[in-house]
Motif scaffolding. Structure first.
Motif, short mmCIF file in Angstrom:
data_model
loop_
_atom_site.label_atom_id
_atom_site.label_comp_id
_atom_site.label_asym_id
_atom_site.label_seq_id
_atom_site.Cartn_x
_atom_site.Cartn_y
_atom_site.Cartn_z
N TYR A 134 41.61 -24.29 29.48
CA TYR A 134 42.38 -23.97 28.27
C TYR A 134 41.47 -23.39 27.20
O TYR A 134 41.85 -22.46 26.47
CB TYR A 134 43.08 -25.23 27.75
N ARG A 173 45.39 -14.14 32.37
CA ARG A 173 46.60 -14.96 32.35
C ARG A 173 47.11 -15.22 33.77
O ARG A 173 47.53 -16.32 34.11
CB ARG A 173 47.67 -14.25 31.51
N ARG A 174 47.02 -14.17 34.62
CA ARG A 174 47.47 -14.31 36.00
C ARG A 174 46.58 -15.30 36.77
O ARG A 174 47.06 -16.12 37.55
CB ARG A 174 47.49 -12.95 36.68
N THR A 215 47.33 -23.14 39.53
CA THR A 215 48.30 -24.14 39.97
C THR A 215 49.19 -23.63 41.08
O THR A 215 49.40 -24.30 42.10
CB THR A 215 49.16 -24.60 38.78
N ARG A 216 49.69 -22.40 40.91
CA ARG A 216 50.69 -21.87 41.82
C ARG A 216 50.13 -21.57 43.21
O ARG A 216 50.76 -21.84 44.23
CB ARG A 216 51.31 -20.60 41.23
N PHE A 255 44.92 -17.75 35.48
CA PHE A 255 45.21 -19.07 34.95
C PHE A 255 46.47 -19.64 35.60
O PHE A 255 46.53 -20.82 35.97
CB PHE A 255 45.39 -18.98 33.43
N GLU A 256 47.49 -18.80 35.77
CA GLU A 256 48.74 -19.25 36.40
C GLU A 256 48.54 -19.53 37.89
O GLU A 256 49.11 -20.48 38.44
CB GLU A 256 49.82 -18.19 36.21
N ASN A 257 47.70 -18.70 38.55
CA ASN A 257 47.47 -18.87 39.99
C ASN A 257 46.69 -20.14 40.32
O ASN A 257 46.72 -20.59 41.47
CB ASN A 257 46.74 -17.66 40.55
#
Length: 544
Positions: A388, A369-370, A376-377, A372-374
């Protein structure tokens, strides 16, 4: 040391002697600036010979500066055709095709007449901008000025039409050519292949009076890119029988074909050939070998190739990460993902697909999950449909079906068959019939109504002993004339790739294969193996 020597040589008065240094040394732009300054201070700022040498180095050298070359070029009153061509060549090689076309217009407007080299660079600029109108105009200029009969120009025109996707126009130029060399033959063959007209390309290839390594490589690459790996491998064997040594492009294409069909022995041969020829294990060849060994089940050898590579780009790291994930070595893949970043290599979209797949293998939900978030961030990468799908698979494997469902419902793009299939697989894994029914309906709405979905749903009904639903699915398949695509597998024997398809008994050694499988089955059962029949279709006889 070179700079000191250069500074000493700059004291020479004659500009030709000063500029001879450009031909003796590999210069950086700093040296060019110093030579230019010396020319100015010595009162020779109008010396065309000196300036042309500086322009040539600045425009076409890998270490050159096209903007500086252009500024020098602007200082010259009435530049000759060599200078114009040099600038246009620099525009092509520095990926500035629009500037190259603009320079051509300035040259013509100034009354200068182009030569055959001019059109060579100009046609490459046309291809660089995919300019159909510009291509037609240049073709007209070539005919008008009488250069259409020159091989050099004609081959450039054929290539330009191929790049523009106008293979029939390329063929017309080819057919009208009084003499056809191997370059023109290869260009038009390549054009048909790129247009997907591989049969026509093969017919022309067979008609070629002379074939070189580039011709063979073009056909091999075309077969590989169209997914016709067996044909590519057969073409490679024919190339060897013709006595031609494979070039770099052929090696890469064959390795890709080997990866597609699992041709391990052919891949090993290429690996040995690279070593025997003393070829450097560069990023492209190394990555292709990693892919071959990983897809053929030899992940340890793939890792050996990876370690031996003197330099590794993001493709090499990603291929190794994906290979480890494919073989269930999730922790190893994640470790490589860390190492890649520590080595200063920035991950790309495919890298994240590999590491997210690895997280699914080992159940690292929070880390996945981290990551996946990283995307973009930290890395400014917008997640694609494949990412996805990986997250849905990650949640599904961990039994977090509600999280998987919520992700599908809130994703910014419409879920495709890949994402819905991942959720369907998760529902099957955990026996959630209701969720499986929902996903099957959604897949049907997308037009994905193949036998695999129906059979999976029928198996789940059978496991839940819902026989009426099993019969309903079977009836629906019969009414829609839906059949399950038979499974197939590939194996390489003595350099030949053999395909086995479920239900097909046409192979010459099928009886021997069945006897061997029967013996293996008996041995497994004697060791205590019990077949899991919970997902078999019961009480129903499908004819595939």
């Amino acid at each position: 040391m070179l700079l000191n020597a250069l500074n000493g040589r700059l004291r020479l008065k004659a500009s030709k002697k000063t500029l001879s240094l450009l031909e003796e040394c590999l210069l950086s732009m700093r040296h060019v600036y110093q030579i230019h300054a010396h020319i100015i201070t010595s009162g020779r700022s109008s010396d065309k010979f000196s300036l042309s040498k500086l322009i040539a180095f600045s425009a076409i050298s890998p270490n050159g500066d096209l903007a500086y070359a252009l500024s020098l070029f602007r200082l010259i009153h009435h530049p000759n055709i060599f200078m114009w061509n040099t600038m246009m060549r620099g525009c092509v090689e520095k990926d500035r095709p629009v500037l190259g076309l603009s320079l051509y217009k300035q040259m013509v407007d100034g009354g200068d007449r182009p030569n055959n080299y001019t059109f060579s660079f100009l046609l490459r600029s046309v291809g660089g901008i995919r300019g159909l109108v510009e291509g037609r105009c240049v073709h007209g200029q070539i005919v008008k000025l009488g250069w259409a009969s020159y091989d050099f120009v004609r081959n450039g025109l054929i290539h330009a039409y191929v790049v523009l996707g106008l293979v029939d126009d390329a063929r017309q130029v080819f057919d009208e050519s009084p003499e056809k060399d191997v370059v023109s033959w290869t260009a038009v063959v390549n054009g048909y292949a790129k247009a997907g007209r591989i049969e026509t390309a093969r017919v022309l290839f067979d008609e070629m009076p002379e074939k070189n390594a580039v011709s063979w490589s073009a056909m091999i690459a075309s077969y590989t890119q169209l997914g016709l790996a067996n044909e590519a491998l057969e073409m490679f064997r024919e190339m060897q029988l013709a006595g031609l040594r494979p070039n770099y492009a052929a090696i890469l294409s064959v390795l890709c074909a080997c990866a597609q069909v699992g041709a391990l022995e052919q891949g090993k041969w290429i690996h040995c050939y690279v070593g025997r020829q003393g070829m450097e294990l560069d990023c492209a060849v190394g990555t292709a070998l990693i892919d071959v060994y990983a897809k053929c089940g030899y992940i340890d050898i793939a890792h050996q190739v990876f370690v031996q590579m003197p330099e590794k780009d993001v493709c090499a790291w990603t291929s190794m990460i994906s290979g480890c994930a494919m073989h269930g070595h999730g922790e190893r893949a994640i470790q490589l993902f860390f190492e890649m970043q520590r080595n200063g290599v920035r991950p790309n979209e495919v890298s994240f697909i590999g590491v997210l797949s690895a997280c699914g293998q080992v159940g690292l939900v929070e880390y996945g999950r981290r990551c996946f978030e990283n995307m973009t961030r930290v890395f400014n990468i917008t997640p694609g449909i494949e990412h996805y799908g990986c997250m849905v698979n990650l949640y599904g494997r961990a039994g977090m079906l509600e999280d998987a469902r919520a992700l599908v419902q809130t994703m910014p793009v419409k879920p495709d068959a890949y994402v819905l299939g991942a959720l369907l697989g998760a529902a099957k894994m955990h026996g959630d019939v209701e969720l499986a029914e929902q996903m099957a309906r959604k897949l049907g709405e997308l037009g994905i109504d193949h036998g695999g979905v129906h059979v999976l749903l029928s198996n789940m009904y059978a496991a839940a002993q819902r026989w009426e639903d099993v019969a309903r699915v079977r009836k629906g398949m019969e009414q829609k004339k839906v059949k399950k695509t038979p499974g197939c597998s590939l194996i390489e024997v003595d350099g030949e790739v053999i395909e086995f398809v479920a239900g097909d008994k046409s192979h010459a050694f099928m009886k021997e294969v069945e006897l061997l499988l029967y013996g293996m089955d008996k041995q497994l059962k004697s060791l205590g193996y019990v077949v899991d029949k919970s997902q078999f279709i019961l009480d129903v006889d499908f004819t595939y």
